[in-house]
Motif scaffolding. Sequence first.
Motif, PDB file in Angstrom:
ATOM      1  N   LEU A  60      31.247 -16.762  37.342  1.00  0.00           N
ATOM      2  CA  LEU A  60      30.750 -18.139  37.319  1.00  0.00           C
ATOM      3  C   LEU A  60      29.527 -18.309  38.214  1.00  0.00           C
ATOM      4  CD1 LEU A  60      34.063 -20.190  37.404  1.00  0.00           C
ATOM      5  CD2 LEU A  60      32.468 -19.968  35.502  1.00  0.00           C
ATOM      6  N   HIS A  61      29.546 -17.649  39.371  1.00  0.00           N
ATOM      7  CA  HIS A  61      28.423 -17.754  40.297  1.00  0.00           C
ATOM      8  C   HIS A  61      27.235 -16.888  39.878  1.00  0.00           C
ATOM      9  CE1 HIS A  61      31.217 -19.597  43.211  1.00  0.00           C
ATOM     10  NE2 HIS A  61      30.120 -20.112  43.718  1.00  0.00           N
ATOM     11  N   MET A  62      27.490 -15.683  39.415  1.00  0.00           N
ATOM     12  CA  MET A  62      26.407 -14.729  39.154  1.00  0.00           C
ATOM     13  C   MET A  62      26.662 -13.874  37.905  1.00  0.00           C
ATOM     14  SD  MET A  62      23.986 -15.096  41.324  1.00  0.00           S
ATOM     15  CE  MET A  62      23.087 -13.675  40.785  1.00  0.00           C
ATOM     16  N   PRO A  63      26.522 -14.442  36.711  1.00  0.00           N
ATOM     17  CA  PRO A  63      26.729 -13.650  35.501  1.00  0.00           C
ATOM     18  C   PRO A  63      25.686 -12.550  35.318  1.00  0.00           C
ATOM     19  CG  PRO A  63      25.868 -15.821  34.951  1.00  0.00           C
ATOM     20  CD  PRO A  63      26.183 -15.823  36.431  1.00  0.00           C
ATOM     21  N   GLU A  64      24.614 -12.612  36.093  1.00  0.00           N
ATOM     22  CA  GLU A  64      23.603 -11.556  36.046  1.00  0.00           C
ATOM     23  C   GLU A  64      24.089 -10.283  36.736  1.00  0.00           C
ATOM     24  OE1 GLU A  64      23.282 -14.551  37.472  1.00  0.00           O
ATOM     25  OE2 GLU A  64      21.360 -15.471  36.960  1.00  0.00           O
ATOM     26  N   VAL A  65      25.061 -10.423  37.620  1.00  0.00           N
ATOM     27  CA  VAL A  65      25.534  -9.310  38.438  1.00  0.00           C
ATOM     28  C   VAL A  65      26.967  -8.896  38.102  1.00  0.00           C
ATOM     29  CG1 VAL A  65      25.949  -8.544  40.830  1.00  0.00           C
ATOM     30  CG2 VAL A  65      23.964  -9.985  40.302  1.00  0.00           C
ATOM     31  N   PHE A  66      27.797  -9.862  37.691  1.00  0.00           N
ATOM     32  CA  PHE A  66      29.214  -9.598  37.456  1.00  0.00           C
ATOM     33  C   PHE A  66      29.628  -9.959  36.037  1.00  0.00           C
ATOM     34  CE2 PHE A  66      28.698 -10.937  41.908  1.00  0.00           C
ATOM     35  CZ  PHE A  66      29.148  -9.803  42.557  1.00  0.00           C
ATOM     36  N   ASP A  67      30.622  -9.242  35.553  1.00  0.00           N
ATOM     37  CA  ASP A  67      31.274  -9.547  34.283  1.00  0.00           C
ATOM     38  C   ASP A  67      32.755  -9.269  34.492  1.00  0.00           C
ATOM     39  OD1 ASP A  67      31.678 -10.293  31.672  1.00  0.00           O
ATOM     40  OD2 ASP A  67      30.478  -8.699  30.791  1.00  0.00           O
ATOM     41  N   VAL A  85      39.531  -8.121  35.043  1.00  0.00           N
ATOM     42  CA  VAL A  85      39.092  -7.494  36.290  1.00  0.00           C
ATOM     43  C   VAL A  85      37.564  -7.390  36.301  1.00  0.00           C
ATOM     44  CG1 VAL A  85      39.128  -5.318  37.595  1.00  0.00           C
ATOM     45  CG2 VAL A  85      41.245  -6.272  36.699  1.00  0.00           C
ATOM     46  N   VAL A  86      37.000  -7.545  37.485  1.00  0.00           N
ATOM     47  CA  VAL A  86      35.549  -7.552  37.666  1.00  0.00           C
ATOM     48  C   VAL A  86      34.898  -6.263  37.171  1.00  0.00           C
ATOM     49  CG1 VAL A  86      35.659  -6.683  40.056  1.00  0.00           C
ATOM     50  CG2 VAL A  86      33.695  -8.024  39.312  1.00  0.00           C
ATOM     51  N   VAL A  87      33.722  -6.442  36.568  1.00  0.00           N
ATOM     52  CA  VAL A  87      32.848  -5.338  36.181  1.00  0.00           C
ATOM     53  C   VAL A  87      31.513  -5.607  36.856  1.00  0.00           C
ATOM     54  CG1 VAL A  87      31.622  -4.226  34.278  1.00  0.00           C
ATOM     55  CG2 VAL A  87      33.971  -5.022  33.949  1.00  0.00           C
ATOM     56  N   LEU A  88      31.038  -4.657  37.615  1.00  0.00           N
ATOM     57  CA  LEU A  88      29.772  -4.793  38.315  1.00  0.00           C
ATOM     58  C   LEU A  88      28.649  -4.361  37.383  1.00  0.00           C
ATOM     59  CD1 LEU A  88      28.542  -5.521  41.048  1.00  0.00           C
ATOM     60  CD2 LEU A  88      28.863  -3.144  41.728  1.00  0.00           C
ATOM     61  N   LEU A  89      27.726  -5.271  37.097  1.00  0.00           N
ATOM     62  CA  LEU A  89      26.618  -4.983  36.188  1.00  0.00           C
ATOM     63  C   LEU A  89      25.454  -4.312  36.904  1.00  0.00           C
ATOM     64  CD1 LEU A  89      26.602  -8.285  34.104  1.00  0.00           C
ATOM     65  CD2 LEU A  89      27.691  -6.097  33.535  1.00  0.00           C
ATOM     66  N   THR A  90      25.288  -4.610  38.169  1.00  0.00           N
ATOM     67  CA  THR A  90      24.248  -3.965  38.969  1.00  0.00           C
ATOM     68  C   THR A  90      24.692  -3.887  40.424  1.00  0.00           C
ATOM     69  OG1 THR A  90      21.931  -4.014  39.676  1.00  0.00           O
ATOM     70  CG2 THR A  90      22.970  -6.140  39.301  1.00  0.00           C
ATOM     71  N   GLU A  91      24.528  -2.720  41.016  1.00  0.00           N
ATOM     72  CA  GLU A  91      24.897  -2.538  42.420  1.00  0.00           C
ATOM     73  C   GLU A  91      23.814  -3.041  43.364  1.00  0.00           C
ATOM     74  OE1 GLU A  91      25.669   1.590  43.123  1.00  0.00           O
ATOM     75  OE2 GLU A  91      27.720   1.438  42.380  1.00  0.00           O
ATOM     76  N   ASN A  92      22.575  -3.070  42.890  1.00  0.00           N
ATOM     77  CA  ASN A  92      21.453  -3.425  43.749  1.00  0.00           C
ATOM     78  C   ASN A  92      20.647  -4.560  43.136  1.00  0.00           C
ATOM     79  OD1 ASN A  92      21.637  -0.083  43.904  1.00  0.00           O
ATOM     80  ND2 ASN A  92      21.637  -1.149  45.841  1.00  0.00           N
ATOM     81  N   PRO A  93      21.149  -5.795  43.245  1.00  0.00           N
ATOM     82  CA  PRO A  93      20.412  -6.926  42.686  1.00  0.00           C
ATOM     83  C   PRO A  93      19.112  -7.170  43.444  1.00  0.00           C
ATOM     84  CG  PRO A  93      22.254  -7.698  43.982  1.00  0.00           C
ATOM     85  CD  PRO A  93      22.373  -6.208  43.913  1.00  0.00           C
ATOM     86  N   MET A 108      20.273  -4.612  49.621  1.00  0.00           N
ATOM     87  CA  MET A 108      21.646  -5.033  49.467  1.00  0.00           C
ATOM     88  C   MET A 108      22.314  -4.168  48.398  1.00  0.00           C
ATOM     89  SD  MET A 108      23.028  -8.592  47.756  1.00  0.00           S
ATOM     90  CE  MET A 108      23.142  -9.537  49.246  1.00  0.00           C
ATOM     91  N   LYS A 109      23.540  -3.759  48.724  1.00  0.00           N
ATOM     92  CA  LYS A 109      24.370  -3.065  47.736  1.00  0.00           C
ATOM     93  C   LYS A 109      25.648  -3.874  47.567  1.00  0.00           C
ATOM     94  CE  LYS A 109      26.732   1.181  46.619  1.00  0.00           C
ATOM     95  NZ  LYS A 109      27.069   2.539  47.005  1.00  0.00           N
ATOM     96  N   VAL A 110      26.057  -4.054  46.324  1.00  0.00           N
ATOM     97  CA  VAL A 110      27.272  -4.805  46.013  1.00  0.00           C
ATOM     98  C   VAL A 110      28.367  -3.813  45.642  1.00  0.00           C
ATOM     99  CG1 VAL A 110      28.288  -6.579  44.552  1.00  0.00           C
ATOM    100  CG2 VAL A 110      25.860  -6.692  45.126  1.00  0.00           C
ATOM    101  N   VAL A 111      29.539  -4.025  46.202  1.00  0.00           N
ATOM    102  CA  VAL A 111      30.701  -3.197  45.897  1.00  0.00           C
ATOM    103  C   VAL A 111      31.802  -4.119  45.401  1.00  0.00           C
ATOM    104  CG1 VAL A 111      32.411  -1.602  46.826  1.00  0.00           C
ATOM    105  CG2 VAL A 111      30.058  -1.557  47.702  1.00  0.00           C
ATOM    106  N   ALA A 112      32.366  -3.802  44.245  1.00  0.00           N
ATOM    107  CA  ALA A 112      33.469  -4.587  43.686  1.00  0.00           C
ATOM    108  C   ALA A 112      34.724  -3.715  43.662  1.00  0.00           C
ATOM    109  CB  ALA A 112      33.125  -5.055  42.279  1.00  0.00           C
ATOM    110  N   ASP A 113      35.750  -4.165  44.343  1.00  0.00           N
ATOM    111  CA  ASP A 113      37.014  -3.435  44.431  1.00  0.00           C
ATOM    112  C   ASP A 113      37.926  -3.875  43.286  1.00  0.00           C
ATOM    113  OD1 ASP A 113      39.504  -2.371  45.059  1.00  0.00           O
ATOM    114  OD2 ASP A 113      39.294  -2.771  47.213  1.00  0.00           O
ATOM    115  N   THR A 114      37.990  -3.064  42.252  1.00  0.00           N
ATOM    116  CA  THR A 114      38.782  -3.420  41.072  1.00  0.00           C
ATOM    117  C   THR A 114      40.283  -3.411  41.364  1.00  0.00           C
ATOM    118  OG1 THR A 114      38.746  -1.125  40.282  1.00  0.00           O
ATOM    119  CG2 THR A 114      37.022  -2.600  39.471  1.00  0.00           C
ATOM    120  N   GLN A 115      40.698  -2.732  42.416  1.00  0.00           N
ATOM    121  CA  GLN A 115      42.121  -2.721  42.781  1.00  0.00           C
ATOM    122  C   GLN A 115      42.555  -4.044  43.417  1.00  0.00           C
ATOM    123  OE1 GLN A 115      44.194  -0.111  41.934  1.00  0.00           O
ATOM    124  NE2 GLN A 115      42.348   0.561  40.868  1.00  0.00           N
TER     125      GLN A 115
END
Length: 65
Positions: A18-25, A32-40, A1-8
Amino acid sequence: MKVVADTQKCIGSGMCVLHMPEVFDQRDDDGVVVLLTENPGPELHNDVRESAIACPASAIHIVEP
């Protein structure tokens, strides 16, 4: 799995964090979202999918292999 966060598209609601502080900030200045890991790890996949569904701006995308 790869996660992509569209900051726009992100509106800074924080649902992903709230759901996944291990992956998002969020950026301090505008929330605006900050992706902490692309491949959880596999143990996080279901929760990451739920985060993507919960995003009101549809700014989180999951790329499955």
